[in-house]
Scaffold this active site. Structure first.
Site, PDB file in Angstrom:
ATOM      1  N   HIS A 182       0.870  -1.174   0.000  1.00 23.92           N
ATOM      2  CA  HIS A 182       0.000   0.000   0.000  1.00 23.92           C
ATOM      3  C   HIS A 182       0.915   1.235   0.000  1.00 23.92           C
ATOM      4  O   HIS A 182       2.036   1.173   0.523  1.00 23.92           O
ATOM      5  CB  HIS A 182      -0.821  -0.042   1.291  1.00 23.92           C
ATOM      6  CG  HIS A 182      -1.896   0.991   1.398  1.00 23.92           C
ATOM      7  ND1 HIS A 182      -1.652   2.272   1.817  1.00 23.92           N
ATOM      8  CD2 HIS A 182      -3.229   0.915   1.167  1.00 23.92           C
ATOM      9  CE1 HIS A 182      -2.794   2.943   1.837  1.00 23.92           C
ATOM     10  NE2 HIS A 182      -3.763   2.150   1.449  1.00 23.92           N
TER      11      HIS A 182
ATOM     12  N   ASP B  79       2.806  -4.943   7.946  1.00 23.19           N
ATOM     13  CA  ASP B  79       1.609  -4.126   7.753  1.00 23.19           C
ATOM     14  C   ASP B  79       0.421  -5.072   7.859  1.00 23.19           C
ATOM     15  O   ASP B  79       0.135  -5.837   6.940  1.00 23.19           O
ATOM     16  CB  ASP B  79       1.673  -3.440   6.382  1.00 23.19           C
ATOM     17  CG  ASP B  79       0.362  -2.758   6.005  1.00 23.19           C
ATOM     18  OD1 ASP B  79      -0.634  -2.925   6.734  1.00 23.19           O
ATOM     19  OD2 ASP B  79       0.325  -2.072   4.966  1.00 23.19           O
TER      20      ASP B  79
ATOM     21  N   GLN C  22      -4.869  -5.331   6.623  1.00 23.01           N
ATOM     22  CA  GLN C  22      -5.908  -6.223   6.097  1.00 23.01           C
ATOM     23  C   GLN C  22      -5.947  -7.555   6.843  1.00 23.01           C
ATOM     24  O   GLN C  22      -6.956  -8.243   6.811  1.00 23.01           O
ATOM     25  CB  GLN C  22      -5.685  -6.484   4.602  1.00 23.01           C
ATOM     26  CG  GLN C  22      -5.823  -5.260   3.720  1.00 23.01           C
ATOM     27  CD  GLN C  22      -7.213  -4.654   3.772  1.00 23.01           C
ATOM     28  OE1 GLN C  22      -8.208  -5.333   4.026  1.00 23.01           O
ATOM     29  NE2 GLN C  22      -7.289  -3.355   3.559  1.00 23.01           N
TER      30      GLN C  22
ATOM     31  N   LYS D 240     -10.666  -0.891  10.314  1.00 21.83           N
ATOM     32  CA  LYS D 240     -10.825  -2.056   9.448  1.00 21.83           C
ATOM     33  C   LYS D 240     -11.173  -3.301  10.270  1.00 21.83           C
ATOM     34  O   LYS D 240     -11.379  -4.380   9.728  1.00 21.83           O
ATOM     35  CB  LYS D 240      -9.546  -2.298   8.644  1.00 21.83           C
ATOM     36  CG  LYS D 240      -9.249  -1.163   7.639  1.00 21.83           C
ATOM     37  CD  LYS D 240      -8.070  -1.494   6.770  1.00 21.83           C
ATOM     38  CE  LYS D 240      -7.428  -0.276   6.133  1.00 21.83           C
ATOM     39  NZ  LYS D 240      -8.049   0.131   4.869  1.00 21.83           N
TER      40      LYS D 240
ATOM     41  N   CYS E  36      -4.741   2.594  -3.746  1.00 19.68           N
ATOM     42  CA  CYS E  36      -3.496   3.040  -3.117  1.00 19.68           C
ATOM     43  C   CYS E  36      -2.361   2.056  -3.345  1.00 19.68           C
ATOM     44  O   CYS E  36      -1.462   1.932  -2.515  1.00 19.68           O
ATOM     45  CB  CYS E  36      -3.656   3.300  -1.617  1.00 19.68           C
ATOM     46  SG  CYS E  36      -4.794   4.608  -1.246  1.00 19.68           S
TER      47      CYS E  36
HETATM   48  C1  LIG Z   1      -2.581  -3.042   3.319  1.00 18.97           C
HETATM   49  C2  LIG Z   1      -2.882  -1.682   3.846  1.00 18.97           C
HETATM   50  N1  LIG Z   1      -1.908  -0.971   4.445  1.00 18.97           N
HETATM   51  C3  LIG Z   1      -2.134   0.244   4.947  1.00 18.97           C
HETATM   52  C4  LIG Z   1      -3.360   0.846   4.880  1.00 18.97           C
HETATM   53  C5  LIG Z   1      -3.534   2.218   5.445  1.00 18.97           C
HETATM   54  O1  LIG Z   1      -4.407   2.186   6.513  1.00 18.97           O
HETATM   55  P1  LIG Z   1      -4.950   3.544   7.151  1.00 18.97           P
HETATM   56  O2  LIG Z   1      -5.456   4.363   6.013  1.00 18.97           O
HETATM   57  O3  LIG Z   1      -6.038   3.088   8.064  1.00 18.97           O
HETATM   58  O4  LIG Z   1      -3.818   4.186   7.858  1.00 18.97           O
HETATM   59  C6  LIG Z   1      -4.405   0.153   4.262  1.00 18.97           C
HETATM   60  C7  LIG Z   1      -5.749   0.743   4.155  1.00 18.97           C
HETATM   61  O5  LIG Z   1      -6.189   1.301   3.212  1.00 18.97           O
HETATM   62  C8  LIG Z   1      -4.150  -1.142   3.738  1.00 18.97           C
HETATM   63  O6  LIG Z   1      -5.120  -1.825   3.131  1.00 18.97           O
END
Ligand SMILES: Cc1ncc(COP(=O)(O)O)c(C=O)c1O
Lengths: 422, 158
Positions: free
Chosen positions: A138, A215, A218, A241, A379
């Site tokens: 991401h 990370d 998900q 999430k 993203c």
């Molecule tokens: C794999 C992954 N990493 C990071 C994020 C970023 O999360 P957040 O926007 O809650 O900080 C997301 C969410 O969109 C994600 O799906």
């Protein structure tokens, strides 16, 4: 007496192992109609919906518990502090961390990664050092490291993936060398659904003494996470999430690293004493929690965690597997559909393209049917570049989704084809 | 007509499938890229000017049906008009797709000829950027020296 107990036994035997209708009752928003059609919410990878229990927790907090924490001797402050720290304990159990002091509250995954980059990264990564990430990160696990590389003259290395969306572990091993100072990899891909062999990835890095950040944005809602078993050095996820509120998440870090790291932000709560000559920083985890935190949402996140653990990951994983199988079949049976991300190990995420119809148009037409999917690059622009596509439509599932909703999605895609004559 | 049928009407689907002036102009006087970073729609617009007159216009790139059809229709509408006329069309077009759908102003639609086919976009606020992307790029090209990049996120435009 006897008949009664017998009938109970049979009921238990024949009861469906997973009562999705009963679970749906806990999520008031799912009863909604959108454009006159029942809402079919398939954008759970973006954010999950909240059960009534979480909504009630927030209300209860503001109705009867609101106060600042760690700084009052009065009644409300004690309750708020107690609830806040209780939530930390819930996160600790949720991740199976060994100590609550290893749990730091942050705004979400993005802030968690940036915290590690700003503290651990700035202190321990320097010129010509290398940071390894993967091809399916991401943007929040790419850009912070790029900023650090720019600042320090370090290099970003990327683990490639195959056409199914699986990381190439042999290539990963080749990337690791004496310059590698950090590995930061996603557990479950938000755009491909791939569940990465994260334990192996961590082991290989540890063989060379390299710390690893996972990370878990998900992963946290789909898999039982056990940071001690994974042996990761850092793990981040977002509360929103995992059926909790937005604006809150947690960073897990091993004590040995957290203690070596400088503070993230300066301010109240993160100090133990301040004079104009010298400041002594507070102990873990407070060293990393400057200022008044997001108290209400921390407590709300705790309730979200209670909710999922109440449903149980064994049941969740089994049900979502069925749902994914059913949906993959239903969607791939539609002529013209190409699923992007067909890894052996997948979570409930299906990214796809439909003939020459742009994902954006798919999204608009599905929306008119009450079906919420995400369209775009999610993203993860490098993933789109890897597959040579501008965007995908993505259906992502939670355990409150049903097989009937999958059918609705398939019908909706039929409508897209009708309109576009595809 | 309303809703989806109006948005994806025959004329729009046709321009999407068979975009007009879908060509690169070698040695173009002006070249501008229009980019929507949120959804990845990306077009390059080529212009040949004769003083203030748009002598030739072409575009290339990829994006959703709405953005592509809109770009295609735009090229047919502005070819052979002056810079000033093109800017006036943009203003009217912008007003059309961002209008409040509850006080429908039909007169405006008539005036715009084939561009009026995009009137349905106003009912889909998330798609207004798609419909106006090429226009913003054209606007950028007409007001730049030679090359420019216009992103929909630069100025919170819609
Ligand atoms: C794999 C992954 N990493 C990071 C994020 C970023 O999360 P957040 O926007 O809650 O900080 C997301 C969410 O969109 C994600 O799906």
């Amino acid at each position: 007496m006897k008949t009664q107990s017998q009938s109970t036994a049979t009921e238990i035997e024949t009861a469906p192992s997973f009562d999705v209708q009963r679970i749906r009752e806990d999520f008031p928003i799912l009863k909604q109609k959108v454009h006159g059609k029942p809402l079919v919410y398939l954008d759970n990878a973006a954010t999950s919906q909240k059960p009534q229990a979480v909504i009630d927790t927030l209300t209860r907090y503001y109705l009867g518990q609101n106060a600042n924490i760690h700084r009052g001797v009065h009644y409300l402050s004690e309750i708020a502090t107690y609830e806040y720290e209780k939530a930390r304990g819930k996160v600790k159990l949720f991740l199976n961390a060994s100590d609550s002091r290893e749990i730091i509250f942050v705004r979400g995954t993005t802030e968690g990664i940036n915290l590690v980059k700003d503290t651990y990264g700035r202190k321990f990564i320097g010129k010509n050092d290398e940071i390894v990430i993967s091809a399916m990160e991401h943007h929040s696990n790419i850009v912070p490291w790029q900023i650090l590389c720019e600042e320090k003259g370090a290099k970003l290395r990327v683990i490639p993936m195959n056409d199914r969306g699986e990381l190439l572990l042999d290539e990963y091993e080749k990337l690791l060398n004496e310059h590698t100072k950090f590995v930061s990899v996603v557990y479950v891909s938000n755009s491909l659904g791939t569940i990465n062999p994260i334990k192996k990835i961590i082991q290989r890095a540890h063989e060379r003494g390299i710390p690893v950040l996972v990370d878990g944005a998900q992963a946290a809602s789909h898999l039982k996470v056990n940071v001690q078993d994974l042996d990761c050095d850092f793990f981040v996820f977002s509360g929103h999430k995992v059926f909790g509120p937005t604006g809150i998440g947690a960073l897990y870090g091993k004590t040995k690293y957290l203690e070596q790291m400088p503070p993230y932000q300066g301010g109240g709560d993160m100090i133990s004493s301040v004079t104009f000559e010298k400041t002594t920083y507070n102990v873990l985890p407070y060293k990393f929690e400057a200022g008044t935190p997001n108290i209400a949402d921390v407590i709300g996140m705790g309730t979200g965690i209670d909710y999922v653990t109440g449903v149980g990951f064994e049941a969740i994983t089994a049900y979502e597997k069925e749902l994914l199988k059913y949906a993959t079949e239903a969607i791939s049976n539609i002529e013209g559909v190409r699923i992007i991300g067909t890894a052996e190990e997948k979570a409930g995420v299906i990214s796809f393209v439909l003939g020459t119809v742009h994902a954006h148009d798919v999204g608009t037409i599905l929306d008119q049917e009450g079906i919420a999917v995400r369209t775009g690059h999610h993203c993860t622009q490098p993933v789109m570049q890897r597959f040579g596509i501008p965007a995908t439509a993505r259906a992502s599932f939670a355990f409150y989704n049903t097989m009937e909703e999958v059918d609705a999605l398939a019908r909706g895609l039929g409508k897209v084809k009708e309109i576009f004559g595809a | 007509m309303s809703g989806l049928n109006e948005l994806y009407q025959e004329l729009i689907l046709d321009h999407n499938k068979n975009p007009r002036n879908f060509k690169k102009i070698e040695n173009a006087d002006k070249l501008v890229e229009g980019y929507n970073p949120l959804c990845g729609d990306h077009y390059t617009i080529y212009l040949n000017m004769d003083g203030d007159l748009i002598k030739d216009i072409g575009f290339q790139g990829a994006g959703c049906a709405i953005s592509k059809a809109s770009a295609s229709m735009m090229t047919t509408a502005v070819k052979g008009v002056t810079k000033k006329e093109a800017e006036e069309l943009f203003t009217k077009f912008h007003a059309l797709v961002t209008r409040d759908v509850h006080d429908n102003n039909e007169a405006n639609i008539e005036e715009l000829g084939c561009l009026g086919a995009l009137a349905g976009v106003a009912e889909f606020p998330a798609r207004i950027k798609c419909a106006s992307l090429a226009w913003h790029a054209l606007h950028g090209a007409l007001n730049s020296e030679d090359k420019a990049v216009v992103s929909t996120e630069d100025s919170k435009m819609d």
